[in-house]
Write a protein that holds these residues in place. Structure first.
Motif, mmCIF file in Angstrom:
data_model
loop_
_atom_site.group_PDB
_atom_site.id
_atom_site.type_symbol
_atom_site.label_atom_id
_atom_site.label_comp_id
_atom_site.label_asym_id
_atom_site.label_seq_id
_atom_site.Cartn_x
_atom_site.Cartn_y
_atom_site.Cartn_z
ATOM 1 N N UNK A 208 82.761 78.118 47.958
ATOM 2 C CA UNK A 208 82.403 78.413 49.539
ATOM 3 C C UNK A 208 80.893 79.110 49.392
ATOM 4 N N UNK A 209 80.739 79.950 48.504
ATOM 5 C CA UNK A 209 79.232 80.364 48.052
ATOM 6 C C UNK A 209 78.422 79.365 48.244
ATOM 7 N N UNK A 210 78.555 78.551 47.197
ATOM 8 C CA UNK A 210 77.587 77.544 47.092
ATOM 9 C C UNK A 210 77.573 76.207 47.453
ATOM 10 N N UNK A 211 78.644 75.725 48.305
ATOM 11 C CA UNK A 211 78.854 74.374 48.811
ATOM 12 C C UNK A 211 79.247 73.582 48.001
ATOM 13 N N UNK A 212 79.862 73.884 46.930
ATOM 14 C CA UNK A 212 80.329 73.061 45.664
ATOM 15 C C UNK A 212 81.541 72.140 45.957
ATOM 16 N N UNK A 213 81.333 70.953 45.719
ATOM 17 C CA UNK A 213 82.836 70.240 45.571
ATOM 18 C C UNK A 213 83.893 70.660 44.614
ATOM 19 N N UNK A 214 85.042 70.671 44.888
ATOM 20 C CA UNK A 214 85.999 71.257 44.234
ATOM 21 C C UNK A 214 87.175 70.249 44.045
ATOM 22 N N UNK A 215 87.745 70.470 42.680
ATOM 23 C CA UNK A 215 88.978 69.658 42.708
ATOM 24 C C UNK A 215 90.063 70.616 41.885
ATOM 25 N N UNK A 216 91.405 70.612 42.430
ATOM 26 C CA UNK A 216 92.435 71.393 42.061
ATOM 27 C C UNK A 216 93.195 70.535 41.391
ATOM 28 N N UNK A 217 93.626 70.645 40.115
ATOM 29 C CA UNK A 217 94.835 69.964 39.267
ATOM 30 C C UNK A 217 95.927 70.647 38.962
ATOM 31 N N UNK A 218 97.187 70.473 39.240
ATOM 32 C CA UNK A 218 98.236 71.180 38.849
ATOM 33 C C UNK A 218 99.542 70.516 39.618
ATOM 34 N N UNK A 219 100.657 70.994 39.068
ATOM 35 C CA UNK A 219 102.119 70.375 39.562
ATOM 36 C C UNK A 219 102.136 70.458 40.947
#
Length: 421
Positions: A208-219
């Motif tokens: 949120x602070x840097x406007x980064x693209x984000x991916x969550x990997x989990x069950x």
């Protein structure tokens, strides 16, 4: 005599000037009504809606040849918003209203068979374009509050064709509409509701602070979607310029209700069965897609590998350029698409991955094959990848975290202010 009225054709979120010229030719004879100037099917059908609207207010088309020219003739014309300007130009040619009454006005609107003026999309960019041309805008009553957001533009928003005719004749006065409300958005769920996953929550705050693209990997059940839905609450409200840009996209898509705008950043979450056209825009009238509707906001792609490879790869260019170009044989339509991508996926098709209870028996091949459904260049555009382990019973027994969305949002605002200095 040729009567003229200005209207617009939409090229993405840009409204381009179109002059509607109507001429009556010949002596008394059969009524022949032609519309020329590259009209699509909806525009070609305008003549029947105009005929019905005239009958609804007690007018008959003249027994002459009627030619309505939409200039420039090489610009494709799409949509039903050409009904009102064609009707106004025709009434000016018939002498129902004075031709000079339309000087200084542009018009958009769809006509009903009873003479009512129905809502159309794009009132806000049309008002902005009309103001830039030094004109006022005549639009449907339901879109008047939306058009009034265009600053100093003059707006007329009649409910029906007869009320507009009466206004020009001086027997009725239409008041300029007020801008719609600056509405509060939907309540954003609080980050305090997420138990455990401290590393993932920290990554969410950094994104949120840097406007980064984000991916969550989990069950499944590890809170990936839950955390993604809380990202808009960490972001600052839209600036005035961002509000105008975002609202113009939503206006063209016809998604603004009664002129109500909001400073909350968009959050779009299309289903994984969405096509490439649904994500990037296109279709019969090249409407904006989910990526453009998320402009200045968040685009959340849950179950990332389940999207078609074609749909995912169509987002690679917008992630770099911040815009989408819908290419057609006779035009290239541009839509803004500067969004923050948040995605979530299971470690493998079976869901659980290769470790812990319920582990996939095909690991690691199942994980490798599943993750290979997302191309390498798409992964390259994701800045942060975070693993979200299963949430245990001990995590659920913990008291709610001491800090929630409000505290994280304050830190994000401080970080963004430091970057701007």
């Amino acid at each position: 005599m040729v009567a003229r009225v200005v209207t617009v054709a939409f090229d993405g979120v840009e409204a381009r000037r179109v002059d509607v010229e109507v001429q009556l030719i010949g002596a008394d004879g059969p009524t022949i009504f032609n519309i020329v100037g590259l009209p699509d099917k909806a525009v070609a059908e305008s003549k029947e809606r105009v005929r019905g609207a005239f009958a609804g207010i007690g007018l008959a088309l003249p027994a002459k040849r009627i030619i309505a020219n939409l200039a420039p003739a090489d610009l494709p014309k799409e949509g039903s918003h050409f009904d009102l300007p064609i009707a106004l130009a025709l009434m000016a040619a018939m002498g129902v209203i004075a031709p000079d009454a339309l000087d200084g006005w542009a018009a958009i609107g769809e006509l009903g068979l009873d003479g009512q003026i129905a809502r159309v999309g794009g009132a806000l960019p049309a008002a902005v374009a009309a103001d830039a041309m030094g004109l006022g805008l005549i639009c449907p009553e339901t879109t008047g509050p939306e058009a009034a957001w265009a600053g100093g533009a003059r707006i007329l928003a009649p409910r029906s064709l007869i009320s507009l005719v009466n206004h020009f004749k001086g027997t009725q006065v239409l008041r300029a509409p007020e801008p719609g409300p600056l509405a509060d958005g939907k309540a954003v769920p609080d980050l305090r509701e997420v138990k455990g996953q401290e590393s993932a929550k920290r990554a969410l705050e950094i994104a949120a602070a840097g406007g980064h693209n984000l991916l969550f990997i989990g069950p499944p059940g590890s809170g990936k979607s839950m955390m993604a839905q809380r990202l808009p609450g960490l972001l600052p409200p839209l600036t005035s310029q961002e509000l105008l840009e975002t609202s113009m996209v939503w206006s063209v898509a016809g998604l603004i209700e009664r002129g109500a705008l909001t400073r909350d950043r968009p959050f779009r979450s299309p289903h994984h069965s969405a096509s490439m056209a649904a994500l990037t825009g296109g279709g019969l009238r090249a409407k904006p897609g989910e990526a453009s509707l998320a402009h200045n906001g968040v685009l959340f792609l849950d179950e990332l590998p389940e999207y078609s490879a074609q749909a995912l790869d169509s987002l690679r260019a917008p992630l770099e350029t911040g815009e989408i170009v819908v290419a057609r044989a006779n035009a290239h339509i541009r839509y803004p698409a500067r969004f923050q991508l948040v995605a979530a996926m299971n470690p493998c098709r079976c869901g659980m991955g290769g470790a812990g209870r319920g582990a996939c028996g095909k690991a690691p091949r199942c994980q490798r094959d599943y993750q290979n459904r997302v191309s390498g260049p798409m992964f390259d555009r994701i800045d942060l990848t975070v693993e979200t382990p299963p949430v245990t019973a001990a995590d659920m027994a913990l008291p709610p975290p001491a800090e929630g969305t409000a505290e994280a949002r304050a830190r994000v605002a401080t970080a963004r202010a430091m970057q701007e200095d």
